[in-house]
Write a protein that holds these residues in place. Structure first.
Motif, PDB file in Angstrom:
ATOM      1  N   ASN A  88       0.800  -1.231   0.000  1.00 18.46           N
ATOM      2  CA  ASN A  88       0.000   0.000   0.000  1.00 18.46           C
ATOM      3  C   ASN A  88       0.834   1.283   0.000  1.00 18.46           C
ATOM      4  O   ASN A  88       0.305   2.363   0.256  1.00 18.46           O
ATOM      5  CB  ASN A  88      -0.927   0.011   1.214  1.00 18.46           C
ATOM      6  CG  ASN A  88      -0.161  -0.015   2.530  1.00 18.46           C
ATOM      7  OD1 ASN A  88       1.074  -0.072   2.547  1.00 18.46           O
ATOM      8  ND2 ASN A  88      -0.880   0.035   3.637  1.00 18.46           N
ATOM      9  N   GLY A  89       2.132   1.173  -0.254  1.00 22.26           N
ATOM     10  CA  GLY A  89       2.985   2.361  -0.252  1.00 22.26           C
ATOM     11  C   GLY A  89       3.704   2.600   1.051  1.00 22.26           C
ATOM     12  O   GLY A  89       4.523   3.517   1.165  1.00 22.26           O
ATOM     13  N   ASN A  90       3.404   1.766   2.055  1.00 22.29           N
ATOM     14  CA  ASN A  90       4.086   1.857   3.345  1.00 22.29           C
ATOM     15  C   ASN A  90       4.738   0.505   3.626  1.00 22.29           C
ATOM     16  O   ASN A  90       4.047  -0.513   3.709  1.00 22.29           O
ATOM     17  CB  ASN A  90       3.104   2.205   4.463  1.00 22.29           C
ATOM     18  CG  ASN A  90       2.430   3.538   4.217  1.00 22.29           C
ATOM     19  OD1 ASN A  90       3.085   4.565   4.097  1.00 22.29           O
ATOM     20  ND2 ASN A  90       1.106   3.523   4.113  1.00 22.29           N
ATOM     21  N   ALA A  91       6.055   0.499   3.744  1.00 27.46           N
ATOM     22  CA  ALA A  91       6.751  -0.778   3.857  1.00 27.46           C
ATOM     23  C   ALA A  91       8.095  -0.607   4.541  1.00 27.46           C
ATOM     24  O   ALA A  91       8.638   0.497   4.637  1.00 27.46           O
ATOM     25  CB  ALA A  91       6.955  -1.397   2.468  1.00 27.46           C
ATOM     26  N   ARG A  92       8.616  -1.733   4.988  1.00 28.80           N
ATOM     27  CA  ARG A  92       9.961  -1.798   5.560  1.00 28.80           C
ATOM     28  C   ARG A  92      10.803  -2.692   4.663  1.00 28.80           C
ATOM     29  O   ARG A  92      10.331  -3.740   4.199  1.00 28.80           O
ATOM     30  CB  ARG A  92       9.907  -2.364   6.974  1.00 28.80           C
ATOM     31  CG  ARG A  92      11.274  -2.595   7.611  1.00 28.80           C
ATOM     32  CD  ARG A  92      11.139  -3.060   9.047  1.00 28.80           C
ATOM     33  NE  ARG A  92      12.449  -3.347   9.631  1.00 28.80           N
ATOM     34  CZ  ARG A  92      12.664  -3.573  10.921  1.00 28.80           C
ATOM     35  NH1 ARG A  92      11.652  -3.544  11.760  1.00 28.80           N
ATOM     36  NH2 ARG A  92      13.868  -3.821  11.372  1.00 28.80           N
ATOM     37  N   PHE A  93      12.057  -2.294   4.430  1.00 33.73           N
ATOM     38  CA  PHE A  93      12.943  -3.039   3.541  1.00 33.73           C
ATOM     39  C   PHE A  93      14.258  -3.360   4.237  1.00 33.73           C
ATOM     40  O   PHE A  93      14.703  -2.619   5.117  1.00 33.73           O
ATOM     41  CB  PHE A  93      13.273  -2.225   2.282  1.00 33.73           C
ATOM     42  CG  PHE A  93      12.083  -1.893   1.430  1.00 33.73           C
ATOM     43  CD1 PHE A  93      11.644  -2.766   0.449  1.00 33.73           C
ATOM     44  CD2 PHE A  93      11.406  -0.695   1.609  1.00 33.73           C
ATOM     45  CE1 PHE A  93      10.554  -2.450  -0.341  1.00 33.73           C
ATOM     46  CE2 PHE A  93      10.309  -0.376   0.835  1.00 33.73           C
ATOM     47  CZ  PHE A  93       9.877  -1.258  -0.151  1.00 33.73           C
ATOM     48  N   ARG A  94      14.863  -4.437   3.778  1.00 35.19           N
ATOM     49  CA  ARG A  94      16.248  -4.750   4.138  1.00 35.19           C
ATOM     50  C   ARG A  94      17.010  -5.038   2.850  1.00 35.19           C
ATOM     51  O   ARG A  94      16.652  -5.961   2.113  1.00 35.19           O
ATOM     52  CB  ARG A  94      16.344  -5.937   5.081  1.00 35.19           C
ATOM     53  CG  ARG A  94      17.809  -6.314   5.390  1.00 35.19           C
ATOM     54  CD  ARG A  94      17.906  -7.490   6.334  1.00 35.19           C
ATOM     55  NE  ARG A  94      19.270  -8.003   6.395  1.00 35.19           N
ATOM     56  CZ  ARG A  94      19.990  -8.151   7.494  1.00 35.19           C
ATOM     57  NH1 ARG A  94      19.478  -7.810   8.656  1.00 35.19           N
ATOM     58  NH2 ARG A  94      21.216  -8.643   7.447  1.00 35.19           N
ATOM     59  N   LEU A  95      18.020  -4.238   2.590  1.00 34.33           N
ATOM     60  CA  LEU A  95      18.887  -4.430   1.439  1.00 34.33           C
ATOM     61  C   LEU A  95      20.206  -5.008   1.940  1.00 34.33           C
ATOM     62  O   LEU A  95      20.955  -4.335   2.646  1.00 34.33           O
ATOM     63  CB  LEU A  95      19.134  -3.104   0.718  1.00 34.33           C
ATOM     64  CG  LEU A  95      20.148  -3.108  -0.435  1.00 34.33           C
ATOM     65  CD1 LEU A  95      19.707  -4.055  -1.547  1.00 34.33           C
ATOM     66  CD2 LEU A  95      20.357  -1.699  -0.975  1.00 34.33           C
ATOM     67  N   SER A  96      20.470  -6.275   1.587  1.00 32.66           N
ATOM     68  CA  SER A  96      21.694  -6.954   2.010  1.00 32.66           C
ATOM     69  C   SER A  96      22.650  -7.055   0.831  1.00 32.66           C
ATOM     70  O   SER A  96      22.258  -7.491  -0.252  1.00 32.66           O
ATOM     71  CB  SER A  96      21.375  -8.355   2.531  1.00 32.66           C
ATOM     72  OG  SER A  96      20.473  -8.306   3.623  1.00 32.66           O
ATOM     73  N   VAL A  97      23.899  -6.670   1.048  1.00 24.46           N
ATOM     74  CA  VAL A  97      24.940  -6.778   0.027  1.00 24.46           C
ATOM     75  C   VAL A  97      26.009  -7.722   0.555  1.00 24.46           C
ATOM     76  O   VAL A  97      26.443  -7.590   1.702  1.00 24.46           O
ATOM     77  CB  VAL A  97      25.554  -5.394  -0.287  1.00 24.46           C
ATOM     78  CG1 VAL A  97      26.713  -5.535  -1.268  1.00 24.46           C
ATOM     79  CG2 VAL A  97      24.485  -4.452  -0.851  1.00 24.46           C
ATOM     80  N   TYR A  98      26.422  -8.684  -0.281  1.00 23.07           N
ATOM     81  CA  TYR A  98      27.431  -9.647   0.146  1.00 23.07           C
ATOM     82  C   TYR A  98      28.431  -9.868  -0.984  1.00 23.07           C
ATOM     83  O   TYR A  98      28.150  -9.616  -2.154  1.00 23.07           O
ATOM     84  CB  TYR A  98      26.788 -10.968   0.561  1.00 23.07           C
ATOM     85  CG  TYR A  98      25.964 -11.633  -0.523  1.00 23.07           C
ATOM     86  CD1 TYR A  98      26.538 -12.574  -1.385  1.00 23.07           C
ATOM     87  CD2 TYR A  98      24.615 -11.318  -0.687  1.00 23.07           C
ATOM     88  CE1 TYR A  98      25.795 -13.173  -2.380  1.00 23.07           C
ATOM     89  CE2 TYR A  98      23.862 -11.919  -1.683  1.00 23.07           C
ATOM     90  CZ  TYR A  98      24.453 -12.848  -2.531  1.00 23.07           C
ATOM     91  OH  TYR A  98      23.708 -13.431  -3.534  1.00 23.07           O
ATOM     92  N   ARG A  99      29.607 -10.355  -0.622  1.00 20.93           N
ATOM     93  CA  ARG A  99      30.653 -10.623  -1.600  1.00 20.93           C
ATOM     94  C   ARG A  99      30.381 -11.979  -2.274  1.00 20.93           C
ATOM     95  O   ARG A  99      30.122 -12.970  -1.609  1.00 20.93           O
ATOM     96  CB  ARG A  99      32.026 -10.637  -0.916  1.00 20.93           C
ATOM     97  CG  ARG A  99      33.195 -10.431  -1.871  1.00 20.93           C
ATOM     98  CD  ARG A  99      34.547 -10.576  -1.138  1.00 20.93           C
ATOM     99  NE  ARG A  99      34.576  -9.941   0.165  1.00 20.93           N
ATOM    100  CZ  ARG A  99      35.004  -8.703   0.404  1.00 20.93           C
ATOM    101  NH1 ARG A  99      35.461  -7.963  -0.594  1.00 20.93           N
ATOM    102  NH2 ARG A  99      35.002  -8.203   1.634  1.00 20.93           N
ATOM    103  N   GLN A 100      30.448 -11.981  -3.581  1.00 20.78           N
ATOM    104  CA  GLN A 100      30.201 -13.207  -4.331  1.00 20.78           C
ATOM    105  C   GLN A 100      31.349 -14.209  -4.174  1.00 20.78           C
ATOM    106  O   GLN A 100      32.395 -13.900  -3.632  1.00 20.78           O
ATOM    107  CB  GLN A 100      30.028 -12.895  -5.827  1.00 20.78           C
ATOM    108  CG  GLN A 100      28.716 -12.241  -6.193  1.00 20.78           C
ATOM    109  CD  GLN A 100      28.557 -12.115  -7.691  1.00 20.78           C
ATOM    110  OE1 GLN A 100      29.258 -12.756  -8.474  1.00 20.78           O
ATOM    111  NE2 GLN A 100      27.628 -11.268  -8.099  1.00 20.78           N
ATOM    112  N   GLY A 101      31.127 -15.419  -4.721  1.00 16.62           N
ATOM    113  CA  GLY A 101      32.184 -16.421  -4.768  1.00 16.62           C
ATOM    114  C   GLY A 101      32.259 -17.240  -3.503  1.00 16.62           C
ATOM    115  O   GLY A 101      31.575 -16.982  -2.515  1.00 16.62           O
ATOM    116  N   SER A 102      33.116 -18.236  -3.558  1.00 16.92           N
ATOM    117  CA  SER A 102      33.316 -19.097  -2.396  1.00 16.92           C
ATOM    118  C   SER A 102      34.703 -18.838  -1.821  1.00 16.92           C
ATOM    119  O   SER A 102      35.034 -17.694  -1.506  1.00 16.92           O
ATOM    120  CB  SER A 102      33.138 -20.572  -2.797  1.00 16.92           C
ATOM    121  OG  SER A 102      33.969 -20.894  -3.893  1.00 16.92           O
ATOM    122  N   GLY A 103      35.532 -19.861  -1.691  1.00 14.13           N
ATOM    123  CA  GLY A 103      36.829 -19.650  -1.077  1.00 14.13           C
ATOM    124  C   GLY A 103      36.720 -19.706   0.429  1.00 14.13           C
ATOM    125  O   GLY A 103      35.665 -19.965   0.990  1.00 14.13           O
TER     126      GLY A 103
END
Length: 279
Positions: A88-103
């Motif tokens: 409805n135009g009112n919301a909560r967000f979480r933007l998670s950024v992570y490093r790709q790959g394994s190792g």
């Protein structure tokens, strides 16, 4: 309930279907960071401040792709997700950024990936809590002060342990100290203390997260000629303060009612949240 989606690297996925593997570096090493954000009336609040902190954190962690994570990007992606989920135009967000790959500890690549998730909210403004919070100081583990302290990284064990302390002691929130024993922040928010008619908050040099709502409250105080001082704060001030409140980007301002036998007022909190909703 209608099907709900999240965004993984610009692609929509059903929230009930797994999208990460056991080799994910965010899962294995806490190799990433995140932003918690709020949308009110289809407008992402303080998008520029969130973008600045996200870019700064990605640079500090040496994750590539930070040049793309500007305020236009996060406004666009949060809007796309809200529309896809028919919120409805009112919301909560979480933007998670992570490093790709394994190792192992040494990354194979520094390329970044992101996940954007969220849920709808009912309120179209920030609401001050009706019942004040009951708090105590968590001192079993302290927060180190370093170049990562001001960012919301995925390494959150300190906050998890403080959360367990909160639950075991039937508290609403717990205050976290830095490595020198001074007031730093709470489990999920920045801390403000009203003492002798002045507002104090731990300086960024004390190791607290550089909160988006912290910055907004400081701007509101400046606009309204309210004395607000960044300082090194001894936790003993909690026994003498007139008022204590905490802030974060999703809840706005939450006032504290009690610490031990000490009881607080909420006049400043009420005034500031009114100004916040008028921004």
């Amino acid at each position: 309930m209608p099907q709900q989606y999240l965004l993984l690297n610009d692609e929509f996925h059903d929230v009930e279907i797994p999208v990460l593997t056991a080799s994910n570096r965010g899962f294995k090493f806490g190799d990433g960071l995140f932003e918690s954000m709020r949308m009110i009336d289809n407008k992402l609040q303080f998008a520029d401040l969130h973008a600045d902190r996200l870019v700064g954190g990605m640079k500090a962690l040496k994750i590539d792709g930070h040049s793309l994570m500007d305020d236009y990007f996060i406004r666009q992606k949060t809007s796309d997700l809200a529309k896809k989920n028919r919120w409805n135009g009112n919301a909560r967000f979480r933007l998670s950024v992570y490093r790709q790959g394994s190792g192992v500890y040494t990354p194979e690549t520094n390329k970044g990936s992101y996940i954007l998730e969220g849920f709808a909210l009912k309120d179209a403004q920030y609401q001050l809590n009706n019942k004040g919070l009951i708090i105590d100081v968590y001192d079993e583990i302290t927060k180190p002060i370093n170049k990562l302290s001001n960012f919301k990284t995925s390494n959150a064990l300190l906050y998890v342990m403080a959360g367990i302390f909160k639950s075991q002691n039937r508290l609403d929130e717990a205050m976290i100290l830095n490595q020198s024993g001074f007031l730093c922040e709470s489990i999920s928010a920045n801390v403000f203390v009203v003492y002798n008619n002045q507002i104090y908050t731990p300086a960024l040099t004390e190791g607290c997260v550089s909160g988006v709502m912290r910055t907004a409250i400081m701007q509101i105080a400046k606009m309204n000629d309210i004395a607000l001082i960044e300082a090194q704060i001894n936790p003993e001030i909690l026994k003498e303060a007139e008022e204590v409140f905490i802030t974060n980007a999703t809840q706005g301002i939450q006032w504290v009612m009690g610490y031990g036998r000490k009881r607080y007022f909420n006049e400043v909190s009420k005034y500031l949240i009114e100004k916040l909703n008028h921004l």
